[in-house]
Design a protein around this motif. Structure first.
Motif, PDB file in Angstrom:
ATOM      1  N   VAL A   1     -36.191  81.173  12.214  1.00  0.00           N
ATOM      2  CA  VAL A   1     -36.077  81.064  10.759  1.00  0.00           C
ATOM      3  C   VAL A   1     -36.310  79.597  10.419  1.00  0.00           C
ATOM      4  O   VAL A   1     -35.675  78.713  11.002  1.00  0.00           O
ATOM      5  N   ALA A   2     -37.234  79.328   9.488  1.00  0.00           N
ATOM      6  CA  ALA A   2     -37.601  77.940   9.207  1.00  0.00           C
ATOM      7  C   ALA A   2     -38.036  77.776   7.758  1.00  0.00           C
ATOM      8  O   ALA A   2     -38.404  78.740   7.084  1.00  0.00           O
ATOM      9  N   LEU A   3     -37.977  76.530   7.290  1.00  0.00           N
ATOM     10  CA  LEU A   3     -38.543  76.142   6.003  1.00  0.00           C
ATOM     11  C   LEU A   3     -39.884  75.470   6.263  1.00  0.00           C
ATOM     12  O   LEU A   3     -39.955  74.503   7.031  1.00  0.00           O
ATOM     13  N   VAL A   4     -40.937  75.976   5.627  1.00  0.00           N
ATOM     14  CA  VAL A   4     -42.288  75.458   5.839  1.00  0.00           C
ATOM     15  C   VAL A   4     -42.867  75.056   4.493  1.00  0.00           C
ATOM     16  O   VAL A   4     -42.798  75.811   3.522  1.00  0.00           O
ATOM     17  N   ALA A   5     -43.428  73.835   4.414  1.00  0.00           N
ATOM     18  CA  ALA A   5     -44.051  73.347   3.182  1.00  0.00           C
ATOM     19  C   ALA A   5     -45.346  72.633   3.527  1.00  0.00           C
ATOM     20  O   ALA A   5     -45.424  71.917   4.528  1.00  0.00           O
ATOM     21  N   ALA A   6     -46.360  72.821   2.702  1.00  0.00           N
ATOM     22  CA  ALA A   6     -47.656  72.199   2.935  1.00  0.00           C
ATOM     23  C   ALA A   6     -47.534  70.681   2.940  1.00  0.00           C
ATOM     24  O   ALA A   6     -46.936  70.089   2.048  1.00  0.00           O
ATOM     25  N   GLY A   7     -48.069  70.042   3.981  1.00  0.00           N
ATOM     26  CA  GLY A   7     -48.070  68.595   4.063  1.00  0.00           C
ATOM     27  C   GLY A   7     -46.764  67.971   4.489  1.00  0.00           C
ATOM     28  O   GLY A   7     -46.621  66.751   4.476  1.00  0.00           O
ATOM     29  N   GLN A   8     -45.784  68.784   4.897  1.00  0.00           N
ATOM     30  CA  GLN A   8     -44.484  68.263   5.304  1.00  0.00           C
ATOM     31  C   GLN A   8     -44.082  68.864   6.645  1.00  0.00           C
ATOM     32  O   GLN A   8     -44.458  69.990   6.958  1.00  0.00           O
ATOM     33  N   PRO A   9     -43.297  68.120   7.421  1.00  0.00           N
ATOM     34  CA  PRO A   9     -42.778  68.699   8.663  1.00  0.00           C
ATOM     35  C   PRO A   9     -41.853  69.881   8.359  1.00  0.00           C
ATOM     36  O   PRO A   9     -41.083  69.842   7.397  1.00  0.00           O
ATOM     37  N   SER A  10     -41.952  70.932   9.141  1.00  0.00           N
ATOM     38  CA  SER A  10     -41.107  72.103   8.949  1.00  0.00           C
ATOM     39  C   SER A  10     -39.684  71.822   9.428  1.00  0.00           C
ATOM     40  O   SER A  10     -39.438  70.906  10.211  1.00  0.00           O
ATOM     41  N   THR A  11     -38.753  72.628   8.936  1.00  0.00           N
ATOM     42  CA  THR A  11     -37.336  72.483   9.290  1.00  0.00           C
ATOM     43  C   THR A  11     -36.837  73.775   9.903  1.00  0.00           C
ATOM     44  O   THR A  11     -36.923  74.837   9.271  1.00  0.00           O
ATOM     45  N   ARG A  12     -36.315  73.705  11.087  1.00  0.00           N
ATOM     46  CA  ARG A  12     -35.784  74.879  11.782  1.00  0.00           C
ATOM     47  C   ARG A  12     -34.353  75.143  11.329  1.00  0.00           C
ATOM     48  O   ARG A  12     -33.532  74.229  11.240  1.00  0.00           O
ATOM     49  N   LEU A  13     -34.027  76.404  11.030  1.00  0.00           N
ATOM     50  CA  LEU A  13     -32.706  76.774  10.548  1.00  0.00           C
ATOM     51  C   LEU A  13     -31.911  77.627  11.527  1.00  0.00           C
ATOM     52  O   LEU A  13     -30.688  77.609  11.513  1.00  0.00           O
ATOM     53  N   ASP A  14     -32.603  78.399  12.359  1.00  0.00           N
ATOM     54  CA  ASP A  14     -31.910  79.385  13.193  1.00  0.00           C
ATOM     55  C   ASP A  14     -31.233  78.773  14.402  1.00  0.00           C
ATOM     56  O   ASP A  14     -30.214  79.288  14.886  1.00  0.00           O
ATOM     57  N   ALA A  15     -31.787  77.693  14.947  1.00  0.00           N
ATOM     58  CA  ALA A  15     -31.233  77.093  16.163  1.00  0.00           C
ATOM     59  C   ALA A  15     -31.763  75.677  16.287  1.00  0.00           C
ATOM     60  O   ALA A  15     -32.742  75.298  15.632  1.00  0.00           O
ATOM     61  N   HIS A  16     -31.111  74.890  17.142  1.00  0.00           N
ATOM     62  CA  HIS A  16     -31.540  73.511  17.364  1.00  0.00           C
ATOM     63  C   HIS A  16     -31.792  73.301  18.848  1.00  0.00           C
ATOM     64  O   HIS A  16     -31.115  73.868  19.709  1.00  0.00           O
TER      65      HIS A  16
END
Length: 243
Positions: free
Chosen positions: A125-140
């Protein structure tokens, strides 16, 4: 396509040096007008209650927060007086994309990120945006995301021992802190095949995706390709988290 990831990285390093001196001074007419800006929601946490995913984040006080799918289906809730919200998602199947927004009457303030839920939440599960690094939400983990826009590669992860050494195809990448134990790295290697973090080698899949929206299993992870206007695309690889 312009190198959006490079631009974002440069801006993120410059923002600390910015001051109010570059802002236009408002005249009396501007000052008398109420602000029409509405804060989009920002998701910053995820937890599980059995099979239910609980999404948490911040918005304006008492804002109406909506997670909306392309087919019109939505999950909605209201932020508290401090702007915090918590949304419990229904049982999901397959790969699901939500756009977070704050609803204001018939209008909406849409967040730049897309909430990506792979395999109904059994995958990343992640946050994805054009031109930006994605952010992982489900695990680290040591390596959490790899983003590529056709020219620049950005990687991110977590390291408890300070900034890690990151090597892309034998060339050491620039690394900086992303807050807490998070780190980010960047490389201009357009054909990268391997990425090493503190001696741990990750084999990268082919990141040169097509122009359509796709999500598939690739190597030891999941590969998401998102079209970016006008004719580009951004590819995000979400590797399986290593313990």
């Amino acid at each position: 396509m312009k190198c959006r990831i490079i631009v974002w990285m440069a801006l993120s390093l410059m923002v600390a040096a910015c001051s109010n001196g570059g802002r236009r001074v408002a005249d009396d007419a501007d000052a008398a007008e109420p602000s029409a800006w509405v804060q989009p929601p920002h998701i910053d946490g995820l937890s599980r209650d059995g099979q239910t995913l609980i999404v948490r984040g911040g918005a304006g006080p008492n804002a109406r927060v909506v997670l909306r799918r392309a087919n019109g289906e939505a999950v909605a809730g209201t932020a508290d007086a401090a702007g915090r919200f918590e949304l419990r998602l229904p049982a999901l199947s397959g790969d699901v994309l939500f756009r977070p927004e704050v609803q204001v009457g018939e209008d909406a303030a849409v967040a730049p990120e897309t909430l990506v839920i792979v395999q109904g939440g059994t995958g990343p599960v992640a946050l994805v945006a054009a031109g930006q690094p994605s952010t992982r939400l489900d695990a680290h983990g040591l390596l959490e995301t790899v983003d590529f826009d056709g020219k620049a590669l950005a990687a991110s992860g977590q390291s408890s021992g300070g900034l890690p050494t990151v090597v892309v195809d034998g060339v050491r990448a620039r690394v900086w802190a992303g807050g807490g134990h998070a780190w980010r790295a960047m490389s201009s290697d357009a054909g990268a095949r391997s990425l090493t973090v503190d001696g741990h080698v990750f084999s990268l899949p082919d990141l040169n995706g097509g122009g359509s929206l796709t999500m598939r299993r690739a190597g030891e992870g999941w590969l998401l390709t998102v079209p970016v206007a006008p004719k580009g695309h951004q590819t995000t690889w979400l590797p399986d988290i290593r313990p």
